[in-house]
Design a protein around this motif. Structure first.
Motif, PDB file in Angstrom:
ATOM      1  N   SER A 122       1.021  -1.314  -0.033  1.00 48.48           N
ATOM      2  CA  SER A 122      -0.079   0.058   0.078  1.00 48.48           C
ATOM      3  C   SER A 122       0.776   1.408  -0.001  1.00 48.48           C
ATOM      4  O   SER A 122       0.436   2.401  -0.632  1.00 48.48           O
ATOM      5  CB  SER A 122      -1.016  -0.041   1.078  1.00 48.48           C
ATOM      6  OG  SER A 122      -0.244   0.155   2.514  1.00 48.48           O
ATOM      7  N   GLU A 202      -9.834   2.158  13.090  1.00 48.49           N
ATOM      8  CA  GLU A 202      -9.088   3.200  12.034  1.00 48.49           C
ATOM      9  C   GLU A 202      -8.688   4.556  12.999  1.00 48.49           C
ATOM     10  O   GLU A 202      -7.568   4.923  12.297  1.00 48.49           O
ATOM     11  CB  GLU A 202     -10.398   3.863  11.439  1.00 48.49           C
ATOM     12  CG  GLU A 202      -9.859   4.705  10.043  1.00 48.49           C
ATOM     13  CD  GLU A 202     -10.841   5.218   9.279  1.00 48.49           C
ATOM     14  OE1 GLU A 202     -10.578   6.133   8.305  1.00 48.49           O
ATOM     15  OE2 GLU A 202     -12.001   4.760   9.448  1.00 48.49           O
ATOM     16  N   ASN A 206      -4.556   5.714  12.183  1.00 49.03           N
ATOM     17  CA  ASN A 206      -4.529   7.184  11.751  1.00 49.03           C
ATOM     18  C   ASN A 206      -3.154   7.621  12.429  1.00 49.03           C
ATOM     19  O   ASN A 206      -2.629   8.746  11.848  1.00 49.03           O
ATOM     20  CB  ASN A 206      -5.472   8.088  11.824  1.00 49.03           C
ATOM     21  CG  ASN A 206      -6.707   7.844  10.803  1.00 49.03           C
ATOM     22  OD1 ASN A 206      -6.331   6.903   9.893  1.00 49.03           O
ATOM     23  ND2 ASN A 206      -7.738   8.372  11.050  1.00 49.03           N
ATOM     24  N   SER A 211      -1.625   9.876   5.091  1.00 54.51           N
ATOM     25  CA  SER A 211      -2.642   9.892   3.823  1.00 54.51           C
ATOM     26  C   SER A 211      -1.488  10.468   2.632  1.00 54.51           C
ATOM     27  O   SER A 211      -0.636  10.832   2.756  1.00 54.51           O
ATOM     28  CB  SER A 211      -3.552  10.775   4.109  1.00 54.51           C
ATOM     29  OG  SER A 211      -3.139  12.221   4.340  1.00 54.51           O
ATOM     30  N   GLN A 302     -10.993  14.901   5.434  1.00 56.63           N
ATOM     31  CA  GLN A 302      -9.435  14.660   5.332  1.00 56.63           C
ATOM     32  C   GLN A 302      -8.755  16.065   5.430  1.00 56.63           C
ATOM     33  O   GLN A 302      -9.077  17.040   5.134  1.00 56.63           O
ATOM     34  CB  GLN A 302      -9.376  14.470   3.469  1.00 56.63           C
ATOM     35  CG  GLN A 302      -9.620  13.095   3.198  1.00 56.63           C
ATOM     36  CD  GLN A 302      -8.916  11.886   3.831  1.00 56.63           C
ATOM     37  OE1 GLN A 302      -7.767  12.103   4.032  1.00 56.63           O
ATOM     38  NE2 GLN A 302      -9.460  10.844   3.906  1.00 56.63           N
ATOM     39  N   GLU A 328      -5.342   4.308  -0.132  1.00 57.05           N
ATOM     40  CA  GLU A 328      -5.118   4.398   1.172  1.00 57.05           C
ATOM     41  C   GLU A 328      -3.862   3.690   1.620  1.00 57.05           C
ATOM     42  O   GLU A 328      -3.537   2.395   1.072  1.00 57.05           O
ATOM     43  CB  GLU A 328      -6.407   3.531   2.205  1.00 57.05           C
ATOM     44  CG  GLU A 328      -7.413   4.468   2.248  1.00 57.05           C
ATOM     45  CD  GLU A 328      -7.441   5.650   2.925  1.00 57.05           C
ATOM     46  OE1 GLU A 328      -6.785   5.688   3.969  1.00 57.05           O
ATOM     47  OE2 GLU A 328      -8.093   6.899   2.681  1.00 57.05           O
TER      48      GLU A 328
END
Length: 486
Positions: A122, A202, A206, A211, A302, A328
Motif C-alpha cells: 500500500s 481506524e 491514523n 495519507s 481529510q 489508502e
C-alpha cells in the motif's frame, strides 16, 4: 506562488546549489551494479529517480551517524537446525551505495522510515500516487520510471537492508510523549466486535499511517522548511500520521515540531522556534498561543497541509481531491521479535497480571501443539513421524516462549501447568484464567484474546526450530494477521 503549484516549489528547491544531486558516475561498473540491485529486488533507474526527490531533505547529522552505525555490520547467519534458510543482516547493494553517496543515503533513510510504519504494497501505491500528483503543473509531461511494482522493489530492498535500525524505539517514545497507543493492534484477525477493547481501529491506524496528500506535501514542504526555516512553516490540520510525521520531521530531519491538542496537551519535540505544527483538533478548540489566529482550516474530513510564510500567509496548500480515486496507505508497525508477545498483549490488556496470565496461556498452547508436529517419513511413504524427541521439543519450545513472550510473561512451570490443563480440549473449549473472567465479559472478548494466543503459539513453534535465538535479536515482525491468514 499558486496554492496548486507544488511542482513550482519542487523546481524552486532544485535550484538551491547544495541540493543539486551528483549522481552521475557514482559507480564504476554500472552494469554489474545494476545486476546486483536487481537480485535484491531493486532497480538502478528507479533508485536514481527517487534519490533526486528525497535528496532535497538533509538528514540530521547526529541521526545520520546513528543510522550508519546501526546498518553497516553485515553478516550471514543460519539460525535453523535443518532448514537451508539464512539471515543476511546489514548493508546490501542499495545501502552500500548510500553509505558512499549522500543523495542515495537521504533516500534510503527516509524510505526505511516510511517502511517501518507502513505496509509496503500500500505504501508503494500511495507513494506512486503522491509522486504523480506532485508533478501536476509541470510544463511538460515527462516520462516516469515509477510504478507501484518498481517502487515496491526499492522499498523492500531498503526495508530489508536496514531492518536492524530500531525505528520502533523512536515510535514508542513518540507515542508515549503524545499519549497515543503504540502497537499493531488495529490489525485484528477479524472485524472488531462490540466487546473488543478497541472498536474504532481506524482511529489508532491514523496515528501512524500517512495519507496520500500528507505524503505528497511532505516531499517538498519539509525541504522548503529546512532550507528556508525562518521564512516557512509547515502546518498540518489533523492527527493523521502524527507519530510518523514527528519521526520524519524531528528525528530524521532535525525540525522542531509542535503538536497541539493531543491527549497529553501541547507537546514540542526539539528546541528553538517550531517550524512544523500539527493540530489534532480544529484550531478553535486548541490553545490560542499558536501565532496563527486566522489560519485556514479544512472543512473536510481529510486534513489539509499548508506551507506558510513568516506572516502566516499560505504559499502552498495540499489536500485530497474529491474527484481523484482515493488510495489508502495502511499502517504496519514492525515489532522486535524478542518480547513480541508482550507488545501484542500490552495493546489489549492494561493490567500486568492479565498480560502475564495470557503469556502462560500462550506458552501452554505452544507446548501442547509441539507434541503433535509431524514430519513425513520419506518419499513414497505414508508414515508420519514426530519431528524430534519429546524432551528436546519441550526444551526448544520453552526457550522460544521466553524469547517471544519476554521474561515478564514467561514462567516454565506455568507453561507446563496450562499445557496439562488444555490436554484433550479443542481450542474453542479453552476458557479464560480466573484473572480474566470478569474482564472478558465486560471489556475485551475472550475469543479475540484466545485467537491472539493461538497465533502467538504458532510464532513460538516457528522459532522453536531456531538453533541460536541470539541470531534473531535484530529481527522485527509484522502483524499477527500474517500468521492468522495461514
Amino acid at each position: 506562488m499558486s496554492l496548486a503549484g507544488q511542482f513550482s516549489l519542487s523546481f524552486e528547491l532544485s535550484r538551491i546549489p547544495e541540493l543539486v544531486p551528483v549522481i552521475a558516475n557514482a559507480i564504476n561498473d554500472v552494469v554489474d551494479f545494476a545486476r546486483e540491485l536487481r537480485k535484491s529486488g531493486s532497480d538502478i533507474v528507479v533508485e536514481q529517480d527517487l534519490a533526486t526527490v528525497f535528496l532535497q531533505n538533509r538528514i540530521e547529522a547526529k541521526f545520520a551517524e546513528t543510522f550508519k552505525h546501526a546498518v553497516v555490520p553485515t553478516d550471514v547467519a543460519s539460525p535453523f537446525r535443518a532448514l537451508p534458510i539464512y539471515f543476511m543482516r546489514g548493508a546490501g547493494p542499495t545501502v552500500r551505495r548510500a553509505l558512499r553517496n549522500q543523495a542515495y543515503f537521504s533516500m534510503v533513510v527516509q524510505l526505511s522510515m516510511l517502511c517501518a510504519t507502513h505496509e509496503i504494497i500500500s505504501l508503494s501505491e500511495g507513494l506512486f500516487e503522491a509522486l504523480r500528483l506532485r508533478l501536476r503543473g509541470a510544463p511538460t509531461e515527462s516520462d516516469s520510471t515509477f510504478s507501484p511494482d518498481s517502487l515496491s522493489g526499492v522499498l523492500t530492498a531498503c526495508s530489508e537492508q536496514t531492518a536492524s535500525f530500531p525505528w520502533h524505539g523512536y515510535l514508542a517514545h513518540i507515542s508515549q510523549a503524545l499519549g497515543v497507543p503504540y502497537g499493531n493492534d488495529y490489525n485484528l484477525p477479524r472485524p472488531p466486535g462490540p466487546n473488543d477493547l478497541y472498536t474504532n481501529t481506524e482511529h489508532y491506524n491514523n496515528y501512524y499511517s500517512l495519507s496520500v496528500p500528507l505524503l505528497q506535501a511532505s516531499l517538498d514542504m519539509l525541504a522548503a522548511v529546512q532550507s528556508l526555516y525562518k521564512d516557512n512553516i509547515m502546518f498540518i490540520d489533523g492527527s493523521r500520521g502524527c507519530c510518523t510525521m514527528v519521526l520524519w520531521a524531528h528525528y530524521v530531519l532535525g525540525h522542531t515540531v509542535r503538536i497541539e491538542g493531543c491527549p497529553n496537551g501541547t507537546v514540542t519535540f526539539g528546541a528553538g522556534e517550531h517550524n512544523v505544527i500539527i493540530v489534532f483538533e480544529p484550531p478553535k478548540t486548541t490553545s490560542a498561543a499558536v501565532p496563527f489566529g486566522n489560519r485556514p482550516v479544512s472543512k473536510n474530513e481529510q486534513p489539509c497541509i499548508y506551507l506558510m510564510d513568516a506572516t502566516a500567509m499560505p504559499r502552498l496548500k495540499i489536500q485530497r481531491d474529491d474527484e481523484e480515486a482515493g488510495v489508502e496507505i495502511v499502517a504496519d508497525l514492525k515489532i522486535p521479535a524478542r518480547g513480541y508477545g508482550e507488545s501484542m498483549f500490552a495493546e489489549k490488556l492494561d493490567g500486568e497480571s492479565e498480560r502475564i496470565d495470557m503469556g502462560h496461556v500462550t506458552s501452554g498452547m505452544a507446548l501442547l501443539f509441539s507434541e503433535h508436529i509431524m514430519d513425513e517419513a520419506g518419499e513414497g511413504s505414508n508414515q508420519r513421524l514426530l519431528r524430534m524427541s519429546c524432551a528436546s521439543n519441550i526444551s526448544n519450545v520453552l526457550k522460544a516462549s521466553a524469547f517471544i513472550l519476554g521474561d515478564t510473561l514467561f514462567d516454565p512451570r506455568k507453561a507446563r501447568y496450562y499445557r496439562d490443563a488444555y490436554e484433550g480440549q479443542g481450542i474453542d473449549a479453552i476458557r479464560p484464567p480466573p484473572s480474566l473472567q470478569v474482564l472478558t465479559k465486560t471489556i475485551v472478548s475472550w475469543e479475540l484474546l484466545r485467537a491472539r494466543a493461538y497465533d502467538l503459539a504458532l510464532v513460538i513453534l516457528a522459532f522453536s526450530a531456531v538453533g541460536n535465538l541470539n541470531e534473531c535479536e535484530s529481527l522485527v515482525l509484522g502483524p499477527l494477521t500474517n500468521i492468522h491468514a495461514i
